[in-house]
Scaffold this motif. Structure first.
Motif, PDB file in Angstrom:
ATOM      1  N   VAL A 196       0.844  -1.197   0.000  1.00  0.00           N
ATOM      2  CA  VAL A 196       0.000   0.000   0.000  1.00  0.00           C
ATOM      3  C   VAL A 196       0.880   1.248   0.000  1.00  0.00           C
ATOM      4  O   VAL A 196       0.589   2.228  -0.684  1.00  0.00           O
ATOM      5  CB  VAL A 196      -0.976  -0.006   1.206  1.00  0.00           C
ATOM      6  N   ARG A 197       2.003   1.189   0.732  1.00  0.00           N
ATOM      7  CA  ARG A 197       2.940   2.323   0.747  1.00  0.00           C
ATOM      8  C   ARG A 197       3.461   2.580  -0.674  1.00  0.00           C
ATOM      9  O   ARG A 197       3.494   3.721  -1.142  1.00  0.00           O
ATOM     10  CB  ARG A 197       4.104   2.015   1.695  1.00  0.00           C
ATOM     11  N   ALA A 198       3.825   1.503  -1.379  1.00  0.00           N
ATOM     12  CA  ALA A 198       4.313   1.638  -2.761  1.00  0.00           C
ATOM     13  C   ALA A 198       3.210   2.195  -3.676  1.00  0.00           C
ATOM     14  O   ALA A 198       3.463   3.020  -4.550  1.00  0.00           O
ATOM     15  CB  ALA A 198       4.793   0.285  -3.271  1.00  0.00           C
ATOM     16  N   ALA A 199       1.967   1.756  -3.443  1.00  0.00           N
ATOM     17  CA  ALA A 199       0.853   2.225  -4.275  1.00  0.00           C
ATOM     18  C   ALA A 199       0.559   3.700  -4.022  1.00  0.00           C
ATOM     19  O   ALA A 199       0.237   4.446  -4.949  1.00  0.00           O
ATOM     20  CB  ALA A 199      -0.391   1.388  -3.995  1.00  0.00           C
ATOM     21  N   LEU A 200       0.690   4.116  -2.771  1.00  0.00           N
ATOM     22  CA  LEU A 200       0.438   5.519  -2.432  1.00  0.00           C
ATOM     23  C   LEU A 200       1.461   6.410  -3.136  1.00  0.00           C
ATOM     24  O   LEU A 200       1.130   7.476  -3.666  1.00  0.00           O
ATOM     25  CB  LEU A 200       0.495   5.703  -0.904  1.00  0.00           C
ATOM     26  N   ARG A 201       2.706   5.924  -3.189  1.00  0.00           N
ATOM     27  CA  ARG A 201       3.746   6.682  -3.903  1.00  0.00           C
ATOM     28  C   ARG A 201       3.365   6.802  -5.386  1.00  0.00           C
ATOM     29  O   ARG A 201       3.391   7.886  -5.972  1.00  0.00           O
ATOM     30  CB  ARG A 201       5.092   5.966  -3.756  1.00  0.00           C
ATOM     31  N   SER A 202       2.967   5.691  -5.971  1.00  0.00           N
ATOM     32  CA  SER A 202       2.598   5.668  -7.380  1.00  0.00           C
ATOM     33  C   SER A 202       1.375   6.577  -7.640  1.00  0.00           C
ATOM     34  O   SER A 202       1.323   7.319  -8.627  1.00  0.00           O
ATOM     35  CB  SER A 202       2.309   4.220  -7.782  1.00  0.00           C
ATOM     36  N   PHE A 203       0.387   6.529  -6.736  1.00  0.00           N
ATOM     37  CA  PHE A 203      -0.812   7.362  -6.857  1.00  0.00           C
ATOM     38  C   PHE A 203      -0.422   8.836  -6.846  1.00  0.00           C
ATOM     39  O   PHE A 203      -0.853   9.629  -7.693  1.00  0.00           O
ATOM     40  CB  PHE A 203      -1.784   7.045  -5.703  1.00  0.00           C
ATOM     41  N   ARG A 204       0.435   9.197  -5.866  1.00  0.00           N
ATOM     42  CA  ARG A 204       0.832  10.612  -5.721  1.00  0.00           C
ATOM     43  C   ARG A 204       1.551  11.107  -6.973  1.00  0.00           C
ATOM     44  O   ARG A 204       1.342  12.228  -7.418  1.00  0.00           O
ATOM     45  CB  ARG A 204       1.734  10.781  -4.498  1.00  0.00           C
ATOM     46  N   GLU A 205       2.413  10.226  -7.535  1.00  0.00           N
ATOM     47  CA  GLU A 205       3.160  10.626  -8.736  1.00  0.00           C
ATOM     48  C   GLU A 205       2.218  10.883  -9.919  1.00  0.00           C
ATOM     49  O   GLU A 205       2.430  11.778 -10.714  1.00  0.00           O
ATOM     50  CB  GLU A 205       4.148   9.522  -9.129  1.00  0.00           C
ATOM     51  N   GLN A 206       1.161  10.090 -10.013  1.00  0.00           N
ATOM     52  CA  GLN A 206       0.288  10.185 -11.177  1.00  0.00           C
ATOM     53  C   GLN A 206      -0.912  11.105 -11.004  1.00  0.00           C
ATOM     54  O   GLN A 206      -1.345  11.760 -11.938  1.00  0.00           O
ATOM     55  CB  GLN A 206      -0.237   8.794 -11.544  1.00  0.00           C
ATOM     56  N   PHE A 207      -1.469  11.099  -9.774  1.00  0.00           N
ATOM     57  CA  PHE A 207      -2.765  11.799  -9.604  1.00  0.00           C
ATOM     58  C   PHE A 207      -2.787  12.795  -8.452  1.00  0.00           C
ATOM     59  O   PHE A 207      -3.824  13.363  -8.155  1.00  0.00           O
ATOM     60  CB  PHE A 207      -3.888  10.776  -9.364  1.00  0.00           C
ATOM     61  N   GLY A 208      -1.696  12.957  -7.734  1.00  0.00           N
ATOM     62  CA  GLY A 208      -1.715  13.811  -6.547  1.00  0.00           C
ATOM     63  C   GLY A 208      -2.141  13.016  -5.323  1.00  0.00           C
ATOM     64  O   GLY A 208      -2.158  11.784  -5.355  1.00  0.00           O
ATOM     65  N   THR A 209      -2.496  13.738  -4.255  1.00  0.00           N
ATOM     66  CA  THR A 209      -2.837  13.035  -3.008  1.00  0.00           C
ATOM     67  C   THR A 209      -4.274  12.504  -3.068  1.00  0.00           C
ATOM     68  O   THR A 209      -5.189  13.238  -3.427  1.00  0.00           O
ATOM     69  CB  THR A 209      -2.677  13.996  -1.810  1.00  0.00           C
ATOM     70  N   PRO A 210      -4.469  11.223  -2.731  1.00  0.00           N
ATOM     71  CA  PRO A 210      -5.842  10.674  -2.742  1.00  0.00           C
ATOM     72  C   PRO A 210      -6.674  11.227  -1.586  1.00  0.00           C
ATOM     73  O   PRO A 210      -6.131  11.610  -0.560  1.00  0.00           O
ATOM     74  CB  PRO A 210      -5.607   9.166  -2.557  1.00  0.00           C
ATOM     75  N   ASN A 211      -7.994  11.240  -1.771  1.00  0.00           N
ATOM     76  CA  ASN A 211      -8.886  11.709  -0.699  1.00  0.00           C
ATOM     77  C   ASN A 211      -8.979  10.707   0.440  1.00  0.00           C
ATOM     78  O   ASN A 211      -9.408  11.069   1.536  1.00  0.00           O
ATOM     79  CB  ASN A 211     -10.280  11.992  -1.251  1.00  0.00           C
TER      80      ASN A 211
END
Ligand code: KG4
Ligand code: ZN
Length: 357
Positions: A255-270
Motif C-alpha cells: 500500500v505504501r508503494a501504491a500511495l507513492r505511485s498514486f501521488r506521482e500520477q494523480f496527486g494526493t488521494p482523498n
C-alpha cells in the motif's frame, strides 16, 4: 432514486434495496443475504454447480423478502441492478437473468454491475468519500491496488501475480485442518498465537511496483506445518499468527508503494479505502489505520458485512451508474472475467516477475 440490487456471482445469494436522496446519501432499506457456506463446507471450497442451483432455489423468495422489508413495490423502483460478473458463470446468469426478467416485466431500466466496481464504490455509500481515492481490493478472487477516479474510471496500480490474499487465507486454513471459509478461522486462531514463532517470508517487500505474490508464503506455511506435524493446538495458532503477521507486513508495504505511485500520477488521494472480504480482518484494518494516520490520509473501511459480498453494494453501484445514465440493454451477457482496468496488462504469473523488472 430507489434501486434493487441482486448479487449471485459466487456463494452468497443477496438482494437489497437502497434509496438515495437528493443530497447523494444512500440509505439501506433492506439487505438480505442467504449464505451457502453449509452447502460447500464438506468440499472445502465453492462447488460451481451446487452454487448455481442454490441461487436458483432461494433468489425469488429473497427478492420478495427484501421488497417487503423495504416496503416498496416494483413500480417505485428507479432501476434494477444485478452483478453481471466477474464470477462463476452459472451463478452470474441466475442473478442477471432474474434482473432482466424483472426489468422487462416492470418496465424498468437494467444496470449490469461489475462485482468489483460494487466493492470499489461501497465506501461512497457508507462514507460519501469523494473521488479520487486509493483502493485496496482484497477478496477471495482478487487482490489489487487501484486509483478510483470516477464511476467506471479505474487505473490498476498493482495486482497479485499469483494467488489472491483471501485465497491464501483459505488455503492456509485448509492445510491446517480449519473449516471453510478460512479467513475468519485463521484470524480467530491468530488471536491466541505467537506471530514471531515462525519466520515466514514477506514476498516482494520493498519492490517499487505495488504488486503482490502469495504463493511462496503459502508454501512456506505448508513446509513449516509439515515439519511440526502432528500439529498441536498451539502450533496451529502460532502458524496462523505468523502467517497473518507476514500478510499484514506485505499489505502495508505494498500500500505504501501504491500511495507513492498514486501521488506521482494523480496527486494526493482523498482516502485509502479497503474493500472486499479480507477487509473484515481486524489485524489488517488496524495496521492500515496506523499506516494511513502516519501518511496523513483518511482511512475508510466499510463495516464487515458490507466488505464481504452483499446486495447493498450492487444496488448502490446501480444507483451511481443510473444517475450518470449508464444503463444496459436486455441483451447484455454475463462476464466470468471482467477487469476494472481493461487497459492493464495481464499479470505475468508466479515465477516470471523477475522478467518484468
Ligand atoms: O469479497 P468476498 O466476500 O468474496 C469474494 O468476492 O471473493 O471475500 C471472501 C474472501 C474469502 O477468501 C475469505 O476467506 C476472506 O474473504 N475473508 C477473510 C476474513 N473474512 C473473510 N480473510 C481474512 N480475515 C477475515 N476475517
Ligand atoms: Zn466480492
Amino acid at each position: 432514486m430507489l434501486a434493487l440490487g441482486i448479487e449471485t456471482t459466487c456463494d452468497e445469494t443477496a438482494a437489497a434495496i437502497i434509496r438515495c436522496g437528493a443530497d447523494g446519501k444512500g440509505e439501506i432499506l433492506a439487505n438480505e443475504i442467504a449464505s451457502q457456506i453449509a452447502d460447500h463446507a464438506a468440499y472445502g471450497g465453492v462447488v460451481p454447480e451446487i452454487a448455481a442451483r442454490a441461487h436458483v432455489e432461494v433468489l425469488d423468495a429473497l427478492i420478495k423478502h427484501a421488497m417487503t422489508k423495504a416496503g416498496v413495490s416494483f413500480n417505485e423502483l428507479s432501476c434494477i441492478a444485478a452483478a453481471a460478473g466477474p464470477g462463476l458463470m452459472g451463478c452470474v446468469l441466475v442473478g442477471l437473468t432474474t434482473a432482466k426478467t424483472l426489468a422487462l416485466v416492470a418496465n424498468k431500466p437494467l444496470v449490469a454491475v461489475n462485482h468489483l466496481e460494487a466493492h470499489a464504490l461501497t465506501p461512497r455509500l457508507t462514507d460519501q468519500v469523494p473521488f479520487p481515492y486509493l483502493l485496496l481490493l482484497v477478496s477471495g478472487g482478487h487482490t489489487q491496488l487501484l486509483a478510483v477516479q470516477g464511476v467506471g474510471q479505474y487505473k490498476r496500480l498493482g495486482t497479485t501475480i499469483d494467488d489472491a490474499i483471501g485465497e491464501a487465507f483459505d488455503k492456509v486454513a485448509k492445510m491446517l485442518g480449519l473449516p471453510y471459509p478460512g479467513g475468519p478461522e485463521v484470524e480467530k486462531q491468530a488471536m491466541n498465537g505467537n506471530p514471531e514463532r515462525f519466520d515466514l517470508p514477506r514476498p516482494l517487500l520493498g519492490r517499487r511496483e505495488p504488486d503482490f505474490s502469495l504463493s511462496g508464503l503459502k508454501t512456506a506455511v505448508r513446509i513449516a506445518a509439515e515439519m511440526q506435524a502432528p500439529l498441536s493446538a498451539t502450533d496451529i495458532a502460532d502458524l496462523c499468527a505468523s502467517f497473518q503477521a507476514a500478510v499484514v507486513d506485505v499489505i502495508v508495504d505494498r500500500v505504501r508503494a501504491a500511495l507513492r505511485s498514486f501521488r506521482e500520477q494523480f496527486g494526493t488521494p482523498n482516502a485509502l479505502v479497503v474493500a472486499g472480504g479480507v477487509g473484515s480482518n481486524q489485524s489488517i484494518r488496524c495496521s492500515l489505520q496506523r499506516f494511513s494516520a502516519s501518511a496523513g490520509i483518511r482511512f475508510i473501511v466499510p463495516p464487515a458485512d458490507l466488505c464481504t459480498d452483499n446486495g447493498a453494494m450492487i444496488a448502490w453501484a446501480g444507483i451511481e451508474r443510473f444517475a450518470l445514465g449508464m444503463v444496459d440493454d436486455i441483451y447484455i451477457t454475463g462476464r466470468p472475467r471482467w477487469p476494472l482496468d481493461e487497459t492493464a496488462p495481464p499479470a505475468l504469473g508466479s515465477g516470471r516477475y523477475g522478467a518484468r523488472v
